[in-house]
Motif scaffolding. Structure first.
Motif, PDB file in Angstrom:
ATOM      1  N   TYR A 143      80.053  11.416  -2.598  1.00  0.00           N
ATOM      2  CA  TYR A 143      80.866  12.129  -1.615  1.00  0.00           C
ATOM      3  C   TYR A 143      82.188  12.623  -2.181  1.00  0.00           C
ATOM      4  CZ  TYR A 143      77.281  10.067   1.220  1.00  0.00           C
ATOM      5  OH  TYR A 143      76.065   9.701   1.695  1.00  0.00           O
ATOM      6  N   TYR A 192      89.437  16.319   4.636  1.00  0.00           N
ATOM      7  CA  TYR A 192      88.627  15.319   5.324  1.00  0.00           C
ATOM      8  C   TYR A 192      89.535  14.377   6.096  1.00  0.00           C
ATOM      9  CZ  TYR A 192      85.018  16.974   2.146  1.00  0.00           C
ATOM     10  OH  TYR A 192      84.146  17.771   1.446  1.00  0.00           O
ATOM     11  N   SER A 193      88.984  13.767   7.130  1.00  0.00           N
ATOM     12  CA  SER A 193      89.762  12.817   7.919  1.00  0.00           C
ATOM     13  C   SER A 193      89.684  11.406   7.356  1.00  0.00           C
ATOM     14  CB  SER A 193      89.265  12.801   9.370  1.00  0.00           C
ATOM     15  OG  SER A 193      87.923  12.331   9.442  1.00  0.00           O
ATOM     16  N   LYS A 251      81.042  16.368  10.811  1.00  0.00           N
ATOM     17  CA  LYS A 251      80.918  15.704   9.515  1.00  0.00           C
ATOM     18  C   LYS A 251      79.989  16.508   8.615  1.00  0.00           C
ATOM     19  CE  LYS A 251      77.162  12.638  11.071  1.00  0.00           C
ATOM     20  NZ  LYS A 251      76.703  11.242  11.185  1.00  0.00           N
ATOM     21  N   PRO A 252      80.126  16.374   7.299  1.00  0.00           N
ATOM     22  CA  PRO A 252      79.343  17.223   6.389  1.00  0.00           C
ATOM     23  C   PRO A 252      77.911  16.764   6.170  1.00  0.00           C
ATOM     24  CG  PRO A 252      80.876  15.887   5.137  1.00  0.00           C
ATOM     25  CD  PRO A 252      81.171  15.632   6.584  1.00  0.00           C
ATOM     26  N   TRP A 261      85.077  17.020   8.581  1.00  0.00           N
ATOM     27  CA  TRP A 261      85.211  18.028   7.526  1.00  0.00           C
ATOM     28  C   TRP A 261      85.794  19.288   8.163  1.00  0.00           C
ATOM     29  CZ3 TRP A 261      80.459  21.153   5.552  1.00  0.00           C
ATOM     30  CH2 TRP A 261      80.803  21.914   4.429  1.00  0.00           C
ATOM     31  N   GLN A 262      87.014  19.649   7.767  1.00  0.00           N
ATOM     32  CA  GLN A 262      87.680  20.762   8.449  1.00  0.00           C
ATOM     33  C   GLN A 262      87.025  22.104   8.127  1.00  0.00           C
ATOM     34  OE1 GLN A 262      89.141  18.831  10.338  1.00  0.00           O
ATOM     35  NE2 GLN A 262      89.253  17.259   8.758  1.00  0.00           N
ATOM     36  N   PHE A 319      85.249  12.402  -1.198  1.00  0.00           N
ATOM     37  CA  PHE A 319      86.134  12.989  -0.192  1.00  0.00           C
ATOM     38  C   PHE A 319      87.556  12.491  -0.409  1.00  0.00           C
ATOM     39  CE2 PHE A 319      82.524  13.031   3.207  1.00  0.00           C
ATOM     40  CZ  PHE A 319      81.854  13.989   2.481  1.00  0.00           C
ATOM     41  N   SER A 373      83.457  11.106   8.439  1.00  0.00           N
ATOM     42  CA  SER A 373      84.671  11.834   8.093  1.00  0.00           C
ATOM     43  C   SER A 373      84.553  13.262   8.596  1.00  0.00           C
ATOM     44  CB  SER A 373      84.871  11.827   6.573  1.00  0.00           C
ATOM     45  OG  SER A 373      86.083  12.461   6.221  1.00  0.00           O
TER      46      SER A 373
END
Length: 250
Positions: free
Chosen positions: A211, A202-203, A128-129, A145-146, A213, A143
């Motif tokens: 954020y 993001y997931s 996660k970020p 973060w790829q 996202f 979430s």
């Protein structure tokens, strides 16, 4: 400069200019290195490994916890700067603070997490970020973060052989290889969500400030995936810089 001069591609005056410029750049880099450690480095405290603040204004540190500033990019920088002691601390901090396990991509009709396009029922693990902290972020979403996950993979590859890293993971009952396999397998699983070779940024969506996202396919994580998978020595490291002996070069 020496090699280009010997092959007649630049003049001796140009060579001297390049060497002088390199000296200025090297001095600036050394100054930045020293300033980062003296101003932003946060030493280990109790069970919390050493890491870096997100920023500073005057003498006021921004201690918000961000994966890149606090963890994996800081570790890559410290390793490239010859401070593997600090690199190890940042690697430990990144893994212990930002790892998220068994996440899925789910549909949502809620305003802040709205996602009606992508879903994935197979659980996966990643990074996660942000992480909540006193005076820092609060309510940060779980979430994955790829882009950050691939940055973590890159960091583990680059720091693979530094002293203490293997022992750290052994102490957790795992290995560097197992952690790498888990993170990479999670990214391979996430590829199923789009089916077109791209990764979702993001997931889990978190559309509100700070954020913002979105569960959308994105260029940055997809590029990181291919760059790290094909040639990790190109990214944020001095390990892959071309080396040769200029005085013996013909």
């Amino acid at each position: 400069a020496t090699a280009l001069t010997k092959t007649g591609q630049i003049t001796s005056a140009q060579s001297s200019s390049y060497i002088a410029t390199a000296g200025v750049a090297s001095a600036a880099a050394a100054s930045i290195d020293a300033s980062l450690i003296s101003n932003l480095y946060i030493a280990p405290a109790g069970s919390t490994p050493g890491h870096f603040a997100q920023g500073v204004t005057g003498t006021a540190l921004d201690t918000s916890l961000a994966l890149d500033a606090s963890g994996h990019w800081a570790a890559l920088w410290a390793h490239a700067s010859g401070r593997d002691d600090i690199a190890l601390q940042c690697a430990e901090f990144a893994y212990s603070t930002f790892l998220v396990k068994n996440q899925k991509v789910t549909l949502s009709n809620q305003a802040n997490s709205y996602n009606q396009a992508f879903q994935l029922t197979s659980p996966f693990t990643g990074m996660k970020p942000y992480n909540d902290s006193p005076g820092g972020y609060s309510g940060s979403p779980l979430s994955i973060w790829q882009e950050g996950t691939w940055g973590m993979i890159l960091m583990l590859l680059d720091l693979y052989s530094i002293g203490g890293l293997a022992n750290y993971f052994t102490g957790l009952g795992t290995t560097i290889d197992t952690v790498l396999s888990t993170l990479i397998a999670g990214q391979a699983t996430l590829l199923q969500a789009t089916g077109n070779g791209s990764l979702l940024a993001y997931s889990l969506a978190a559309r509100g400030l700070p954020y913002e996202f979105e569960v959308w396919p994105a260029l940055a994580p997809t590029a990181w995936m291919w760059l790290v998978a094909t040639n990790p020595s190109l990214l944020l490291t001095v390990a892959g810089l071309p080396q040769f002996l200029p005085y013996m070069y013909v």
